[in-house]
Design an enzyme around this catalytic site. Sequence first.
Site, PDB file in Angstrom:
ATOM      1  N   HIS A  11       4.055   4.273  12.853  1.00 12.41           N
ATOM      2  CA  HIS A  11       4.296   4.234  11.398  1.00 12.41           C
ATOM      3  C   HIS A  11       5.326   5.324  11.094  1.00 12.41           C
ATOM      4  O   HIS A  11       4.996   6.510  11.071  1.00 12.41           O
ATOM      5  CB  HIS A  11       2.962   4.484  10.685  1.00 12.41           C
ATOM      6  CG  HIS A  11       3.063   4.567   9.189  1.00 12.41           C
ATOM      7  ND1 HIS A  11       2.617   3.550   8.359  1.00 12.41           N
ATOM      8  CD2 HIS A  11       3.520   5.534   8.366  1.00 12.41           C
ATOM      9  CE1 HIS A  11       2.806   3.908   7.095  1.00 12.41           C
ATOM     10  NE2 HIS A  11       3.356   5.106   7.078  1.00 12.41           N
ATOM     11  N   ARG A  23       0.839  -1.203   0.000  1.00 15.37           N
ATOM     12  CA  ARG A  23       0.000   0.000   0.000  1.00 15.37           C
ATOM     13  C   ARG A  23       0.881   1.262   0.000  1.00 15.37           C
ATOM     14  O   ARG A  23       0.969   1.987  -0.984  1.00 15.37           O
ATOM     15  CB  ARG A  23      -0.956  -0.010   1.221  1.00 15.37           C
ATOM     16  CG  ARG A  23      -2.085   1.016   1.123  1.00 15.37           C
ATOM     17  CD  ARG A  23      -1.686   2.393   1.555  1.00 15.37           C
ATOM     18  NE  ARG A  23      -1.213   2.414   2.946  1.00 15.37           N
ATOM     19  CZ  ARG A  23      -0.601   3.452   3.490  1.00 15.37           C
ATOM     20  NH1 ARG A  23      -0.389   4.548   2.787  1.00 15.37           N
ATOM     21  NH2 ARG A  23      -0.173   3.408   4.738  1.00 15.37           N
ATOM     22  N   ASP A  24       1.593   1.499   1.090  1.00 12.46           N
ATOM     23  CA  ASP A  24       2.398   2.721   1.197  1.00 12.46           C
ATOM     24  C   ASP A  24       3.494   2.749   0.133  1.00 12.46           C
ATOM     25  O   ASP A  24       3.805   3.797  -0.439  1.00 12.46           O
ATOM     26  CB  ASP A  24       3.027   2.784   2.604  1.00 12.46           C
ATOM     27  CG  ASP A  24       3.361   4.193   3.037  1.00 12.46           C
ATOM     28  OD1 ASP A  24       3.811   4.985   2.210  1.00 12.46           O
ATOM     29  OD2 ASP A  24       3.182   4.505   4.233  1.00 12.46           O
ATOM     30  N   ASN A  39       9.545   4.208   3.953  1.00 13.56           N
ATOM     31  CA  ASN A  39       9.260   3.787   5.323  1.00 13.56           C
ATOM     32  C   ASN A  39      10.494   3.156   5.956  1.00 13.56           C
ATOM     33  O   ASN A  39      11.474   2.841   5.280  1.00 13.56           O
ATOM     34  CB  ASN A  39       8.159   2.722   5.310  1.00 13.56           C
ATOM     35  CG  ASN A  39       6.784   3.318   5.139  1.00 13.56           C
ATOM     36  OD1 ASN A  39       6.465   3.819   4.082  1.00 13.56           O
ATOM     37  ND2 ASN A  39       5.997   3.284   6.177  1.00 13.56           N
ATOM     38  N   CYS A  52       4.159   9.334   0.102  1.00 14.01           N
ATOM     39  CA  CYS A  52       2.767   9.767   0.026  1.00 14.01           C
ATOM     40  C   CYS A  52       2.637  10.693  -1.173  1.00 14.01           C
ATOM     41  O   CYS A  52       3.370  11.682  -1.267  1.00 14.01           O
ATOM     42  CB  CYS A  52       2.345  10.495   1.299  1.00 14.01           C
ATOM     43  SG  CYS A  52       0.680  11.201   1.178  1.00 14.01           S
ATOM     44  N   HIS A  59       8.546   6.924   8.787  1.00 14.22           N
ATOM     45  CA  HIS A  59       9.295   6.982   7.538  1.00 14.22           C
ATOM     46  C   HIS A  59      10.751   7.310   7.871  1.00 14.22           C
ATOM     47  O   HIS A  59      11.038   7.970   8.866  1.00 14.22           O
ATOM     48  CB  HIS A  59       8.691   8.025   6.593  1.00 14.22           C
ATOM     49  CG  HIS A  59       7.447   7.535   5.905  1.00 14.22           C
ATOM     50  ND1 HIS A  59       7.405   7.202   4.575  1.00 14.22           N
ATOM     51  CD2 HIS A  59       6.209   7.286   6.390  1.00 14.22           C
ATOM     52  CE1 HIS A  59       6.190   6.782   4.258  1.00 14.22           C
ATOM     53  NE2 HIS A  59       5.434   6.827   5.339  1.00 14.22           N
TER      54      HIS A  59
END
Length: 317
Positions: free
Chosen positions: A214, A17-18, A256, A247, A216
């Site tokens: 979460h 996803r990310d 990340n 993002c 980065h």
Amino acid sequence: MTASNARDVEICEVGPRDGLQNIGEFVATDAKIAWIEAEAAAGLPEIEVGSFVNPRLIPQFADIAEVVSAAKRIDGLTVTALVPNLKGAERAAACGVHKLSLPISVSAAHSQANVRKSPQAQVDELRAIVGLRDGLPDGRRFAVTAGLSTVFGCTLQGAVDEAEVIRLAVACAEAGVDDLSLADTVGWADPAQVRRVTRAVIDAVGPGLPVAGHFHNTRGLGLANVLAAYEEGVRTFDACLGGLGGCPYAPGASGNVVTEDLAFMFDRMGIRTGIDLDRLLAARAVLARGLTHTHLTGHLAAAGLPKVRGPGKVATV
Ligand code: ZN
């Protein structure tokens, strides 16, 4: 060391996803599934497999239903997906996703750029999603995560008010979420700030609501920030194989925390992740086969595993 269910911390792979949301090239559905299967086989207990965003906005996730269906066939894996709104949640629920993550930006500017709503309007959306969950019969209910983003700063807005972080965290808790995630979307956080904000959030929402981290690694502080959050009681962390991540609506956001480096850090500390590091490193090759233009990063992959394994032991070479 082999994959195991005995864990002190949970690492959630969010690369599908990310990691994919701002990669221009469409990664083939088979390649996404092979990647997810390889990481699950290495012992990852949870994988965020994609996003139920409108595929016209991010075509990368046009195949999300197929990816979810394949991931759900993996025994014991918690299949998570991002949903931007109630409509996305309805699609995710129809696919039988186990856990839905709704992003709520603390920064009003990022919230507008990301979901075209104010943070408060996104909390209203969260309440509607919790209502959808509660209306489902037993056995079909998904878990709901509120993913607070830009918690530690925002490239669009600048500083983010910590009081606003706490207010939104409490609003999410009161809405009935199953857990809460604190995201450093643009890589501005430092360990002292992470300790302070994480502690304040846990104090505000109470010990019954799990809080995840979460981070980065945009400026190289990702693992230091994880450790700071761990020392404040956080036990679930997102990460991306090969350091993917970013993002599309946050200028300057990059990768990340690297899943392999994170799993290695905990392993060396004697903190069980349930992950087989050899198999995790091997999963990088599976990922790389599906990516033509994207470079993978990571210290563990570059240096290799030490010759002597286990906590606190020093390799002699
Ligand atoms: Zn992220």
